[in-house]
Structure formats: C-alpha cells, structure tokens
Design a protein around this motif. Structure first.
Motif: not given
Length: 121
Positions: A83-94, A96-99
């Motif tokens: 249900d999230d905005d795709p751009a916001a989801l992409r930022n969150r996943i990025s 997590f990947i960086e972490a």
C-alpha cells in the motif's frame, strides 16, 4: 455460490404475523391452550431464526460474489500487496540495504581483528 439452490423464503401465509403473541386462545379447549401457546412461541422463535439465517446467507452470497471478482492467485505463489508509495518503499529498501552493507563491512573488520588477535595470543 453461483450453482447453489437457496432455500425459498418463508411464505407469508405461515409467518407469525397472523397471530399476535398474546392472542387469546379462549376458543380452544382448556387442555390445548398451553400446548398451542408453546407451539406458537416455538414457531415465532423458529421463524425469527430462519429470517436471521436467510439474511446471513444473503450477506455471504454477496461476499462470495465480491471475492469471485478478485483475480485468481495460484496456490504456489505468495501475492505481495504494497500500500506504500513506490518511491517511499524504494527509499526504505535502499536504507535497509545500506544498513546491511555497513553491518557486513564492519562485521568483516571485526572478524579480521578478532582472528589476528587470536593468532597473536
């Protein structure tokens, strides 16, 4: 269900509206009045239960029709609904990947330091 044969509605002729609940049963012989009163009460309760069940069946029929409108999902797949905005989801996943990358980089340094300290002991 589309192929189901629903029970017909209760005919108006046998609904308890014809005899109000405290109707005088004086026209009956005394020995039958209590029995007829109890039977009438049972018919009233049964009719009310039947009406509730028919309403529930109709609600379930509508729900089934609604569910059948949805696209079919193969049983061996897991649908992913976001249900999230795709751009916001992409930022969150990025993030997590960086972490995870940072953790792995620091973890590699720690394990190298630990191994070298163990070798020197």
């Amino acid at each position: 269900m589309p192929d189901s044969d629903p029970a017909p509605p209760v005919p108006e002729s046998i609904k308890p509206d014809d005899a109000p609940p405290g109707e005088n049963l004086g026209h009956l012989p005394p020995e039958y009045r209590a029995v007829v009163g109890r039977l009438r009460a049972k018919v009233d309760r049964t009719t009310a239960a039947l009406d509730r069940l028919q309403a529930e069946n109709e609600r379930l029929r509508r729900r089934i029709a609604e569910l059948e409108q949805r696209p079919a999902v193969s049983p061996d797949t897991t649908p992913l609904v976001l249900d999230d905005d795709p751009a916001a989801l992409r930022n969150r996943i990025s993030a997590f990947i960086e972490a995870i990358d940072t953790y792995l980089e620091n973890g590699a340094d720690v394990s190298t330091d630990t191994a070298s300290s163990l070798d020197s002991s």
